[in-house]
Each structure stands twice: as structure tokens, then as C-alpha cells.
Design an enzyme around this catalytic site. Structure first.
Site, PDB file in Angstrom:
ATOM      1  N   ASP A  95       0.854  -1.189   0.000  1.00 34.14           N
ATOM      2  CA  ASP A  95       0.000   0.000   0.000  1.00 34.14           C
ATOM      3  C   ASP A  95       0.887   1.236   0.000  1.00 34.14           C
ATOM      4  O   ASP A  95       2.009   1.201   0.527  1.00 34.14           O
ATOM      5  CB  ASP A  95      -0.918   0.013   1.233  1.00 34.14           C
ATOM      6  CG  ASP A  95      -2.188   0.825   1.008  1.00 34.14           C
ATOM      7  OD1 ASP A  95      -3.275   0.236   0.952  1.00 34.14           O
ATOM      8  OD2 ASP A  95      -2.068   2.067   0.868  1.00 34.14           O
TER       9      ASP A  95
ATOM     10  N   ARG B 117     -19.059  -9.438   0.932  1.00 34.78           N
ATOM     11  CA  ARG B 117     -19.880  -8.444   1.641  1.00 34.78           C
ATOM     12  C   ARG B 117     -19.146  -8.009   2.893  1.00 34.78           C
ATOM     13  O   ARG B 117     -18.563  -8.847   3.582  1.00 34.78           O
ATOM     14  CB  ARG B 117     -21.223  -9.068   2.088  1.00 34.78           C
ATOM     15  CG  ARG B 117     -22.087  -9.555   0.976  1.00 34.78           C
ATOM     16  CD  ARG B 117     -23.080 -10.578   1.503  1.00 34.78           C
ATOM     17  NE  ARG B 117     -22.406 -11.785   1.997  1.00 34.78           N
ATOM     18  CZ  ARG B 117     -22.987 -12.740   2.721  1.00 34.78           C
ATOM     19  NH1 ARG B 117     -24.246 -12.639   3.076  1.00 34.78           N
ATOM     20  NH2 ARG B 117     -22.304 -13.791   3.122  1.00 34.78           N
TER      21      ARG B 117
ATOM     22  N   LYS C 278     -19.672  -8.491 -12.253  1.00 31.39           N
ATOM     23  CA  LYS C 278     -19.657  -7.770 -10.985  1.00 31.39           C
ATOM     24  C   LYS C 278     -20.654  -6.615 -10.979  1.00 31.39           C
ATOM     25  O   LYS C 278     -21.454  -6.465 -10.046  1.00 31.39           O
ATOM     26  CB  LYS C 278     -18.237  -7.261 -10.699  1.00 31.39           C
ATOM     27  CG  LYS C 278     -18.112  -6.392  -9.473  1.00 31.39           C
ATOM     28  CD  LYS C 278     -18.579  -7.142  -8.227  1.00 31.39           C
ATOM     29  CE  LYS C 278     -18.815  -6.202  -7.072  1.00 31.39           C
ATOM     30  NZ  LYS C 278     -17.731  -6.117  -6.159  1.00 31.39           N
TER      31      LYS C 278
ATOM     32  N   CYS D 101     -20.148   0.582  -2.056  1.00 35.64           N
ATOM     33  CA  CYS D 101     -20.276  -0.210  -3.288  1.00 35.64           C
ATOM     34  C   CYS D 101     -21.559   0.049  -4.064  1.00 35.64           C
ATOM     35  O   CYS D 101     -21.519   0.663  -5.134  1.00 35.64           O
ATOM     36  CB  CYS D 101     -20.155  -1.683  -2.948  1.00 35.64           C
ATOM     37  SG  CYS D 101     -18.581  -2.067  -2.149  1.00 35.64           S
TER      38      CYS D 101
HETATM   39  C1  UGA Z   1     -22.246  -5.371  -1.701  1.00 38.17           C
HETATM   40  C2  UGA Z   1     -22.592  -6.713  -2.351  1.00 38.17           C
HETATM   41  O1  UGA Z   1     -23.607  -7.370  -1.583  1.00 38.17           O
HETATM   42  C3  UGA Z   1     -21.361  -7.613  -2.423  1.00 38.17           C
HETATM   43  O2  UGA Z   1     -21.669  -8.821  -3.098  1.00 38.17           O
HETATM   44  C4  UGA Z   1     -20.268  -6.864  -3.190  1.00 38.17           C
HETATM   45  O3  UGA Z   1     -19.072  -7.622  -3.282  1.00 38.17           O
HETATM   46  C5  UGA Z   1     -19.965  -5.558  -2.484  1.00 38.17           C
HETATM   47  O4  UGA Z   1     -21.173  -4.755  -2.415  1.00 38.17           O
HETATM   48  C6  UGA Z   1     -18.920  -4.836  -3.274  1.00 38.17           C
HETATM   49  O5  UGA Z   1     -19.192  -4.441  -4.421  1.00 38.17           O
HETATM   50  O6  UGA Z   1     -17.785  -4.738  -2.815  1.00 38.17           O
HETATM   51  P1  UGA Z   1     -21.897  -4.589   0.855  1.00 38.17           P
HETATM   52  O7  UGA Z   1     -21.757  -3.210   0.303  1.00 38.17           O
HETATM   53  O8  UGA Z   1     -20.932  -5.090   1.875  1.00 38.17           O
HETATM   54  O9  UGA Z   1     -21.841  -5.654  -0.358  1.00 38.17           O
HETATM   55  O10 UGA Z   1     -23.307  -4.659   1.523  1.00 38.17           O
HETATM   56  P2  UGA Z   1     -24.700  -5.406   1.286  1.00 38.17           P
HETATM   57  O11 UGA Z   1     -24.835  -6.513   2.237  1.00 38.17           O
HETATM   58  O12 UGA Z   1     -24.897  -5.697  -0.154  1.00 38.17           O
HETATM   59  O13 UGA Z   1     -25.696  -4.252   1.725  1.00 38.17           O
HETATM   60  C7  UGA Z   1     -25.744  -3.030   0.999  1.00 38.17           C
HETATM   61  C8  UGA Z   1     -26.765  -2.102   1.592  1.00 38.17           C
HETATM   62  O14 UGA Z   1     -28.082  -2.582   1.310  1.00 38.17           O
HETATM   63  C9  UGA Z   1     -26.687  -1.918   3.108  1.00 38.17           C
HETATM   64  O15 UGA Z   1     -26.823  -0.539   3.399  1.00 38.17           O
HETATM   65  C10 UGA Z   1     -27.877  -2.722   3.613  1.00 38.17           C
HETATM   66  O16 UGA Z   1     -28.358  -2.214   4.822  1.00 38.17           O
HETATM   67  C11 UGA Z   1     -28.867  -2.526   2.485  1.00 38.17           C
HETATM   68  N1  UGA Z   1     -29.895  -3.599   2.389  1.00 38.17           N
HETATM   69  C12 UGA Z   1     -29.534  -4.889   2.199  1.00 38.17           C
HETATM   70  C13 UGA Z   1     -31.234  -3.255   2.489  1.00 38.17           C
HETATM   71  O17 UGA Z   1     -31.606  -2.079   2.655  1.00 38.17           O
HETATM   72  N2  UGA Z   1     -32.180  -4.240   2.381  1.00 38.17           N
HETATM   73  C14 UGA Z   1     -31.848  -5.531   2.186  1.00 38.17           C
HETATM   74  O18 UGA Z   1     -32.769  -6.385   2.097  1.00 38.17           O
HETATM   75  C15 UGA Z   1     -30.494  -5.866   2.099  1.00 38.17           C
END
Ligand code: UGA
Length: 449
Positions: A30, A155, A208, A264
Site C-alpha cells: 500500500d 460483503r 460484478k 459499493c
Molecule cells: C455489496 C454486495 O452485496 C457484495 O456482493 C459486493 O461484493 C460488495 O457490495 C462490493 O461491491 O464490494 P456490501 O456493500 O458489503 O456488499 O453490503 P450489502 O450486504 O450488499 O448491503 C448493501 C446495503 O443494502 C446496506 O446498506 C444494507 O443495509 C442494504 N440492504 C440490504 C437493504 O436495505 N435491504 C436488504 O434487504 C439488504
């Protein structure tokens, strides 16, 4: 195998530690000396369950080391993962590829041996083609410095598990040699049953962005249903359960609430739509603009609801905000719906106190003017309205009966559809949730009452 992992943020630090766990000799790279110093001493500079233990174990064993030197990286291994960020550009929706480009520019001149550089970042389709040409042009080994694209689907909150046991591996490759090397790197994962999909560069890149676009669309779909439920007195949580039983739809990612945030989904759908526009197929992804708009409207709905509950203005109202991270089990506050709502209410004159189990330091640094408490109970002291905006397990197990005596008015807005409404109502609370009918005590007074 010996390999390097360039970029040690959420993705890179997790990938480096997990590659060491798989048995590889790993050098993390890094440009930020502070980050490297922390990681070298076995400390993860962010909260991710399980990562601290893994990092400490492998830095102690010597299997995982860190450096700021690209020269050292090139000398150390022939396989290099690029895990740097692709944030939203200042002043546009497009992805900022500065860091992705900088990795190739800094590493390539040191590649004197045949090497494989593997991109993991989320990039606009077409980026890998461009980077492959630049790599071959700048590397002393020329065309023997090859690129592959291996998008990451982890995630936050489940990063270690998702890296060690992903539900699929996607290998964007141009030669059988590149595929063979990737299969060797991931051999223990593949043996564990994870399917491998090989593809060309544009398909690997698109897998992706398409996956994140689909997930964002699913969340905004249920949140659009929540808007219709609010207009009709229907209950979106019952609706979600009922449609989720259809296997073609599936129940996951159908939790209505204040919507998606983080580093993301929001920036990825914007960058995807912007890239489609550049490619002349903007109409194909025009719906993603609406997905974004539905998502942001849910935040407006919470601020409106607070206004409705408090006689038209939040000015002077004491508001407890439970949650600052964009999701539970993370201290990441990037584009957090919870903090966005807290800041807006504060700007409208409310007296806002925030509590989050892990994201307090990050929140305080970014928004020093908000009030912060050391516990949920402290945040709720004398509150006129409690907003539950990040669904930490800790909040689900709060005792509504005890807390009714702590607040000024027992009134809660469940912005994540995650609390047990019956428990809160039985304990004397007015219970509001997005997309569901309110459950209010008869004769309940406004904020001033
Ligand atoms: C997301 C994707 O799920 C991953 O597969 C991906 O690798 C990642 O982005 C990335 O591109 O690096 P992440 O950002 O860690 O992962 O979070 P998520 O679990 O997808 O949740 C995203 C948002 O959606 C959160 O704010 C969560 O609270 C919200 N969410 C999730 C809802 O409002 N409702 C739901 O039913 C699920």
C-alpha cells in the site's frame, strides 16, 4: 505460492489475510505508510468480524508481510492481485480509475519476469482491455506481463467467510496459462466445491456490476412497494414475506427500510449507468437512475415522518439515532443512510444524538457537530423520537419496557424493519416503520406535548 496483494483497504486487507490462510506466502502493498504500519503490527485499521484474528495469526507466523515498495513487490512474486478502490469521481457519476491505473503504472516497470496481474476492483466494462495493453507496454517483460480479471463479491461484515468460501469464482482470462495460475491460487477453495466460471474480460467485469445492480434493484423494488404500502395502509413486511416464498423471487434482499448505502452499491449503479451512456446504450440502464432515486427517497421519508410526528418541524426536537454504519457488523460509514438522516435532521435544528456499536470514531471524525452517546440507553435519554437506522443485533435485544422510562416520549421509527413491533407496542411505545401501518397509543401526544 508467493503472491502480492496491492491495496490494503477492506478488500485488499481481507484478501491478503485470506490468501495467507489458504497457505500462500503473501506480501501486502500500500502507498499509505500508516496503514502498512498498523497491518504490520497485526492490527486491522477497520472493523470486520474475524479478520483481526486471521491477520494477527499470519503476521505472527511470517506468512503475511507488508510493504510500501513496488520494487519489493515485483521481486517477491510473479502473481499480483490489484485490490484498490474505484470511488465515484468528483463531480460525475463515473468511476474514478486513478488508483487502478496507478497500480499498473507503478508495478509494470518492475516486472522483468513473466507475471500475472489480477484485477479484483469493480471497474467500468472495457477497463481490463485498456489495462492489459498498458501493462504489456510498460513492463520490461512485455507481453509476458499478463492481466486477468477476477471480480470480488465479498460483503462487508462477512468478508472473511465470503473470501474463503465464495459462492462462485469468476476468472476473466486471455490464456490457458492465466486460468491455470488462478486455479492454483484458489485450489483449496475450488476443492471445497466453489464453482469456477471462466469468461472474457468484458464479461468478467460485467458480472460484478450486473450483480450489484441486481441487488440494488431488488432493494429499491421492495422500497418502492413500501411507498405504495404507505399510500394504501398495506404492510410491506407481510408483502415481502409472501412474495419471497416464490423461489423465483426469493426472500433475501427484500428488507424494506432506509435503503442501501456503503462504498459499493450506490457508486456502482451510478458508474454502471454512466458507462452505459458512454457506450451509447444509456437507455438499457436508465432504470438504475430510478433505483437510485427510490433509494434516496426513503431517507426523505424518515425526515418527513419526524416532521409529521413533531408538529411540522424537527427544530428543538431531541432525536436518538441508533446506528451510524451503513450496515450492521461494519464500522463503514460511507454513504450511510443512518448518518445522512442524522445530519439532515441536525441541519434542520434537531438535537441529534447518535450511537453505534462500532462506527462511532468514523462518524465523529466525519460529522463532529452531531451529538454522540456511549450506549443506546444514553442516546435515548429524554428523546422525543428514537430512529432505528442500522439493524445491529444489539438494538434488536434492547428492552423496550426499561427504555420507555428513559425517553421523553416512547416513540420509535424502525427504519430497518428489524425490530419486534409487538414487544415495543406492548411496552407502551408508538411504533412507526417504513411501509407499514403505524401502531400508535390512543391519545399519544406530539413532541411538544
Ligand atoms: C455489496 C454486495 O452485496 C457484495 O456482493 C459486493 O461484493 C460488495 O457490495 C462490493 O461491491 O464490494 P456490501 O456493500 O458489503 O456488499 O453490503 P450489502 O450486504 O450488499 O448491503 C448493501 C446495503 O443494502 C446496506 O446498506 C444494507 O443495509 C442494504 N440492504 C440490504 C437493504 O436495505 N435491504 C436488504 O434487504 C439488504
Amino acid at each position: 505460492m508467493r503472491l502480492t496483494v496491492i491495496g490494503t483497504g477492506y478488500l485488499g486487507a481481507t484478501h491478503a489475510a485470506c490468501m495467507a490462510e489458504l497457505g500462500h506466502e503473501v506480501l501486502g502493498v500500500d502507498v499509505d505508510p500508516d496503514k502498512i504500519a498498523a497491518l504490520r503490527s497485526g492490527r486491522v485499521p477497520f472493523y470486520e468480524p474475524g479478520l483481526q484474528e486471521l491477520l494477527a495469526r499470519h503476521t505472527a507466523s511470517g506468512r503475511l508481510r507488508f510493504t510500501t515498495s513496488y520494487e519489493e513487490a515485483a521481486a517477491f512474486a510473479r502473481v499480483h492481485f490489484s485490490c484498490v478502490g474505484t470511488p465515484q469521481s468528483q463531480g460525475s457519476d463515473a468511476a474514478d480509475l486513478t488508483y487502478v491505473d496507478a497500480v499498473i503504472d507503478a508495478l509494470a516497470p518492475h516486472l522483468t519476469e513473466p507475471s500475472l496481474v489480477i484485477g479484483k476492483s469493480t471497474v467500468p466494462v472495457g477497463t481490463a482491455d485498456r489495462l492489459a495493453a498498458r501493462l504489456a507496454e510498460l513492463a520490461p517483460s512485455g507481453a509476458d506481463a499478463e492481466l486477468a480479471w477476477n471480480p470480488e463479491f465479498l460483503r462487508e461484515g462477512f468478508a472473511v467467510r465470503d473470501t474463503l468460501r465464495p459462492d462462485r469464482l469468476v476468472f476473466g482470462v486471455r490464456s490457458p496459462g492465466a486460468e491455470a495460475l488462478l486455479r492454483e491460487v484458489y485450489a483449496p477453495v475450488i476443492v471445497g466445491g466453489t464453482p469456477v466460471i471462466t469468461a472474457d474480460f468484458p464479461t468478467a467485469e460485467l458480472v460484478k456490476t450486473a450483480a450489484n445492480a441486481f441487488l440494488a434493484t431488488k432493494i429499491s423494488f421492495i422500497n418502492a412497494m413500501a411507498e405504495v404500502c404507505e399510500a394504501t395502509g398495506a404492510d410491506v413486511s407481510v408483502l415481502a414475506t409472501a412474495i419471497g416464498h416464490d423461489e423465483r423471487i426469493g426472500a433475501r434482499f427484500l428488507r424494506a427500510g432506509v435503503g442501501f448505502g456503503g462504498g459499493c452499491l450506490p457508486k456502482d449503479i451510478r458508474a454502471f449507468a454512466a458507462r452505459a451512456q458512454e457506450l451509447g446504450t444509456g437507455h438499457s440502464l436508465a432504470f438504475l437512475r430510478e433505483v437510485d432515486a427510490v433509494n434516496l427517497r426513503r431517507r426523505d421519508r424518515v425526515t418527513e415522518l419526524v416532521r409529521e410526528l413533531c408538529g411540522g418541524t424537527p427544530a428543538g426536537v431531541r432525536i436518538a439515532v441508533l446506528g451510524a454504519a451503513f450496515k450492521p457488523d461494519s464500522d463503514d460509514i460511507r454513504d450511510s443512510p443512518a448518518l445522512d438522516i442524522a445530519v439532515r435532521l441536525h441541519e434542520d435544528g434537531a438535537d441529534v444524538t447518535v450511537y453505534d456499536p462500532q462506527a462511532m470514531d468514523n462518524a465523529r471524525k466525519k460529522h463532529p457537530l452531531l451529538g454522540y452517546a456511549l450506549s443506546a440507553t444514553e442516546a435515548m435519554a429524554d428523546a422525543d423520537v428514537v430512529l432505528h437506522l442500522t439493524e445491529w443485533e444489539e438494538f434488536r435485544s434492547l428492552d423496550p419496557a426499561a427504555l420507555a422510562a428513559v425517553v421523553g416520549h416512547p416513540r420509535i421509527v424502525d427504519g430497518r424493519g428489524a425490530l419486534d413491533a409487538d414487544r415495543w407496542v406492548a411496552a407502551g411505545w408508538d411504533f412507526h416503520a417504513l411501509g407499514r401501518p403505524a401502531r400508535v397509543r390512543t391519545g399519544a401526544s406530539g413532541c411538544a406535548g
